[in-house]
Enzyme design. Sequence first.
Site: not given
Ligand code: DX5
Ligand code: ZN
Length: 218
Positions: A8, A33, A35, A37, A66, A68, A137, A175, A177, A197
């Site tokens: 990510s 990946h 993200d 937002m 992705h 959001m 998620m 996705d 942690g 990420g």
């Molecule tokens: C969270 C994102 C993830 C995030 C994951 O809203 O959708 O893709 O980047 O990051 P880590 O791996 O650090 O949890």
């Molecule tokens: Zn994501």
Amino acid sequence: MNHLIAPSILASDFGNLKSEITMVNQSSADWFHLDVMDGIFVPNISFGIPVIKSIARYAQKPLDVHLMIINPENYIREFKIAGANILTVHYEACNHLHRTLQEIRSQNMKAGVAINPHTPVSCLKDIIHDIDLICIMSVNPGFGGQNFIERTYTKLQQLTKMKHAEKANFLIQIDGGVNNENSKKLIKLGANVLVAGSSVFKSKDPTHTIQLMKNQAI
Ligand code: DX5
Ligand code: ZN
């Protein structure tokens, strides 16, 4: 199938984006990946279409975008033009999810659906054959670097069971942690795509971390 790794970019160093992209290109990662937002669907703002266009110029692997954001159906073509290969929308952000997925597929992209931690996998049962990827998620969307929610394992088991029962073909993505402590168990329970990420980009040797995640045996 062998599992896929999707680093990510949210956790990368945006000041050195080109070299971060090169690192992913040269690693054993499978996808990028990305993200997006909007500060409305989630309480954070990341990056959007112009940045994805720039990433697409250098990325040599598929772009897994992705969203959001609210009203994702308004931007499907724009993300296609920007270079998205897989476009994932949130179940919680779509009033007409079936239609939105059809529109994504009609633009020759893979259609993904992400579900928040409070959303049961059973919500997707009636459109299971219209989805190319389901993203569970494993944190509340909006931020990188959060702790993995343990209940994800149960949801993953339920989704794997549903996939087999319905003879469906979608990929299961996890996705949030994800790291080299939990990745093996996730793969064992049926995960096909691991998004990572912080565990990749904040590690000493991101290329090696990706390789370890890729090498996880079942
Ligand atoms: C969270 C994102 C993830 C995030 C994951 O809203 O959708 O893709 O980047 O990051 P880590 O791996 O650090 O949890
Ligand atoms: Zn994501």
